[in-house]
Every structure is written in C-alpha cells, then in structure tokens.
Design a protein around this motif. Sequence first.
Motif, short mmCIF file in Angstrom:
data_model
loop_
_atom_site.label_atom_id
_atom_site.label_comp_id
_atom_site.label_asym_id
_atom_site.label_seq_id
_atom_site.Cartn_x
_atom_site.Cartn_y
_atom_site.Cartn_z
N THR A 93 0.82 -1.21 0.00
CA THR A 93 0.00 0.00 0.00
C THR A 93 0.86 1.26 0.00
O THR A 93 0.34 2.37 -0.12
N GLN A 94 2.16 1.12 0.18
CA GLN A 94 3.08 2.28 0.10
C GLN A 94 4.43 1.78 -0.40
O GLN A 94 5.44 1.85 0.29
N ASN A 95 4.39 1.26 -1.64
CA ASN A 95 5.59 0.67 -2.22
C ASN A 95 6.80 1.59 -2.12
O ASN A 95 6.75 2.75 -2.49
N GLY A 96 7.92 1.03 -1.62
CA GLY A 96 9.16 1.79 -1.60
C GLY A 96 9.17 2.97 -0.66
O GLY A 96 9.97 3.88 -0.82
N ASP A 97 8.31 2.96 0.36
CA ASP A 97 8.21 4.15 1.20
C ASP A 97 8.18 3.84 2.69
O ASP A 97 7.69 4.64 3.48
N LEU A 98 8.66 2.67 3.08
CA LEU A 98 8.72 2.37 4.52
C LEU A 98 9.98 2.97 5.11
O LEU A 98 11.10 2.61 4.71
N GLY A 99 9.82 3.86 6.05
CA GLY A 99 10.94 4.58 6.65
C GLY A 99 10.88 6.02 6.21
O GLY A 99 11.54 6.43 5.26
N ALA A 157 -5.54 -8.18 11.48
CA ALA A 157 -4.98 -8.65 10.21
C ALA A 157 -3.52 -8.25 10.12
O ALA A 157 -3.15 -7.11 10.45
N ASP A 158 -2.67 -9.20 9.67
CA ASP A 158 -1.23 -8.92 9.57
C ASP A 158 -0.81 -8.51 8.16
O ASP A 158 0.37 -8.43 7.85
N GLY A 159 -1.80 -8.27 7.27
CA GLY A 159 -1.47 -7.86 5.90
C GLY A 159 -0.95 -9.05 5.10
O GLY A 159 -1.47 -10.14 5.28
N PRO A 160 0.03 -8.88 4.20
CA PRO A 160 0.85 -7.67 4.05
C PRO A 160 0.22 -6.61 3.13
O PRO A 160 0.64 -5.47 3.17
N GLY A 161 -0.77 -6.97 2.33
CA GLY A 161 -1.41 -5.98 1.46
C GLY A 161 -2.62 -5.38 2.14
O GLY A 161 -2.68 -5.24 3.36
N SER A 162 -3.62 -5.04 1.34
CA SER A 162 -4.85 -4.49 1.91
C SER A 162 -5.58 -5.60 2.67
O SER A 162 -5.32 -6.79 2.47
N THR A 203 -5.98 0.94 6.00
CA THR A 203 -4.53 0.73 6.04
C THR A 203 -3.74 2.01 5.75
O THR A 203 -2.51 1.98 5.76
N SER A 204 -4.44 3.11 5.50
CA SER A 204 -3.73 4.33 5.06
C SER A 204 -2.78 4.87 6.11
O SER A 204 -1.78 5.52 5.76
N THR A 205 -3.04 4.59 7.39
CA THR A 205 -2.15 5.17 8.41
C THR A 205 -0.93 4.30 8.69
O THR A 205 -0.17 4.57 9.61
N ARG A 206 -0.73 3.24 7.87
CA ARG A 206 0.58 2.57 7.91
C ARG A 206 1.68 3.56 7.54
O ARG A 206 2.83 3.40 7.94
N SER A 207 1.32 4.53 6.70
CA SER A 207 2.27 5.52 6.21
C SER A 207 2.09 6.81 6.99
O SER A 207 1.02 7.41 6.96
N ILE A 208 3.12 7.24 7.71
CA ILE A 208 3.01 8.50 8.43
C ILE A 208 2.93 9.65 7.42
O ILE A 208 3.55 9.58 6.36
N ASN A 209 2.11 10.66 7.73
CA ASN A 209 1.94 11.74 6.76
C ASN A 209 2.74 12.98 7.19
O ASN A 209 3.49 12.94 8.17
N PHE A 210 2.60 14.07 6.46
CA PHE A 210 3.44 15.25 6.69
C PHE A 210 3.32 15.76 8.12
O PHE A 210 4.28 16.28 8.70
N ASP A 211 2.14 15.60 8.71
CA ASP A 211 1.92 16.10 10.06
C ASP A 211 2.69 15.24 11.08
O ASP A 211 3.33 15.76 12.00
N ASP A 212 2.65 13.93 10.89
CA ASP A 212 3.41 13.03 11.76
C ASP A 212 4.91 13.28 11.62
O ASP A 212 5.66 13.27 12.60
#
Length: 452
Positions: A93-99, A157-162, A203-212
């Motif tokens: 859900t956020q390819n290449g963007d963990l971290g 749910a442990d994912g890994p996708g949606s 699942t959108s909050t797996r990715s921290i956004n600009f505010d986080d």
Amino acid sequence: MKASILVPSALALVAGLGFTFSNTSEGYALLSHSLSTAQRDFRVYNTFINSGANNNVAPDTQFPGAQGAVMAIWKGCIEWGSRLHGNGNGDSTQNGDLGSGGANFDATFQGEANYVGTLGDNICSTVSGTPNGVLAYTEINGSGSWRMRFYDSWNWADGPGSISGSQMDMQSVACHEYGHALGMDHSANAQATMAPAIGNGQTSTRSINFDDIAGVQAKYGVAGANKPIVSGITSAVLGQITITGSNFGANNEVWFTRQNFVGTGTPLTVGGVASTNGGTQIVVSVPNDAQSGDVLVRNTSLSGGVSLSNAWPFDISSIQCPGQGTVCTGFPNSTGATGELYIFGSQNVAANDTVLTAAAVPANQFGLFVYGQGSGLLPVSNGIFCLNGSAFYRLGIVQTTIFQTASYNLDLNNLPPGGQISAGQTWNFQFWHRENGGVSNFTDAVSYTFCN
Ligand SMILES: [Zn+2]
C-alpha cells in the motif's frame, strides 16, 4: 510500575465505516518524554489468537526471518525511521516508502520476546479485557520506556497488502502506538497516523503523513547532516559483513538484532569498529547471538539520536556456514549395506578438527578417504565414484575396524599438494575401500563447507 504511567495512550475504533476526513491542517502534539538511544529497541511477544493475525507466511527480503504479527509490527515501527528501511519495500500500500521520519530517530528491532514485560521492556503484546472501542494502548513511564498492548478480541490482520473491511490493521495500529512510544500525542489532523481513531479495513495510516513527520522532527530534530547512513550490506566472507554508507566514525558500534527469546531487549552490539574509505565502509564479524533483523551503526564520537544510523535489513543466512549435503549415494557393498560417510567437527579452519568417518563398510580392509571440489557419477569396480575423476586428492591409507568403520583426522596443515583447503570453500568427501574378494567400492559422498 503502574504508578509511573504518564500516558496510557489509546487508539480507538471509529464507529462505523465511511467517516469523512475534514481536517488536513497541521495538528500534531507532543508528549513530554522522548526515547534515549538506549531505549530504541522494540520486541514482539506474539500472543495474537485470531487466525488472520498470523497468516502472512510469505518471506520478505526486507524483513528477513519474520512473518505474521511480528513482521507487521516491525513494519509499523520502522516507518518512523529517519530514511528508507532497506529499499523501502514490504508494504504494497506504500511501495518503496517504509521509513519516512527524516528525524534524528531510528528504532532497532530486537526480535521476539516470550513474556509481556514491564513498562521498561519495550515489548508489543496482546491483552485480554473489555476494550469498549479501544484497539490498543501504549503505557509510558517518565524515564522514556514503554509497553504496547493490543486487545486480542479484535479481528486483527497482519497484511501484508490491503485487508478486508471486517478486519483491523495491525501494522497501522503498531505505527500509531509506536508514535506514542517515541513521544507523540494524538494529532488534530484526521489524516495523520497519530489521529485518535481508525476504521475497520483501513490501512492508510501505515504511512506517516506530513503532520506526523513534522511531529517526530520537532521532537528529535531533522536528521543531522553528520548522521551515519547505512545504504547496503554485503558479505564476501562467511561470518563477516561489509556495511556501506556514509558518515561512519573512526570508532563505531554496530547494532544487530539479538536472537529471539534471548536477552532483555538491549541491542546486540559490536564496539570498537573502525571505518575505512573515508567513513563509507565498515567490515565487522557477526556475533554468535545475532539473528536476521536490522543492522544499525552508531558513531561513538557523537551522542544522541544523530549518532545512530537508519536501520538496514540483514539476513543472517547470507553469512552462515552452510550445512553438509549429500553429493551422491553409493551402491551396496559386500556387507549387504551401502557404505555411509560422516563428517564431524566445527567447520572452523582455525580449529582444524575435522574427522572423516566411514560406516557400514567391510571389516579389516584397506581403504582411503578421497576429496575434491567437483563431482561426478563414475562407475568404478563394484561402486560409484562421486567426485571429478580427474581432479581429486587421496588421503592416507587406513584399515577398517571389526565394527565395519574407518576414521581419519583431516589435518588441514598437512594436505596433499594442490589440495589445500581454505575458509569459504566447499569440498566433497568419499571413502574408497577394498571389498571382500579383491574388488573395491565406495561409501556415499558428502559435501562439507569450511568457514572462519
Ligand atoms: Zn493513540
């Protein structure tokens, strides 16, 4: 320890689906504590009971050695890291963007625990009870350590996708709760990972956004220009890794993930490690207690979060000495059985303790062990020769015992010309012996790797 709880920060379930996000303004808030570099560890006590919490068994190169809930929580926590975790993959859900944190903050995955632990143990686990809409909470004490609990009554749910609309996303909730652990309060921005609620199937909050990101950077500072960076790990020698990156110090600590269920969460470190090539390369031996996980580098001439690099995935199978293998199976000999070859020892060339043993061979016959790096299937006399017939070496002649065995201490310092054995090499061994009646036969052949 309960008295020291400052913030039992919880994440609630949004009642029903389809709630709308309306607030996109900056809204982060900070708790009073922060985590010192000594408290950057996290572990998982995997006590999830619903089947969907541990049904992801597909290996992921960016999360080596883990699966199920352990992998999902690992992903959730390292999303706060200063830069991409490995290549950033692992979440479709956020390819290449963990971290994504970009702060002087990185966490170290320290494997699995087998106890819930106290607030000082930095362990993620489940808890039973009546949640009243609460999914999970993180207990925090004033000295900057914590404990994360997920109510086990939810359909995790442990994912890994949606995930399906009836499930709750463990990775998203771990990401939110780890935000509390590192010192973030709830955000007024409803799209932030630190918003106080999450919906089923979301699942959108797996990715921290600009505010986080703004929040973690306010707490720990924007990642310093002198912060060590790990950008790759390779291994040319078994037991050893080469870490590439930048900003490594003259003197460094290398942090490894300790074996599951060992220790108290304190990272497994190797100290006094120099860098070369202008602070861009470190060569270090991997300690025995390490397992697959993450590697971080700390420049010991710096202090605080800027001294510690990003976390980079490390698969220990890439540096381990391989086990023995069967090269080929022999033919039955005059005992009626097929001769067997066993190799004993530590595989360590410095120990020089390899012992070759043949079994189920005719008693009181002469024979010799042979070895080589190639293999073949050459019929010879009563048997089958499994080495390369034009490139093999003979060891000294031995006599088999009345117990139908033979043994030879392989002295690595006294080998036939051309047959020298070095660490990192794999060799094939076989026993060649006289049969009752004058012909010859072979045991099966075994491959054996020598290491440092
Ligand atoms: Zn919360």
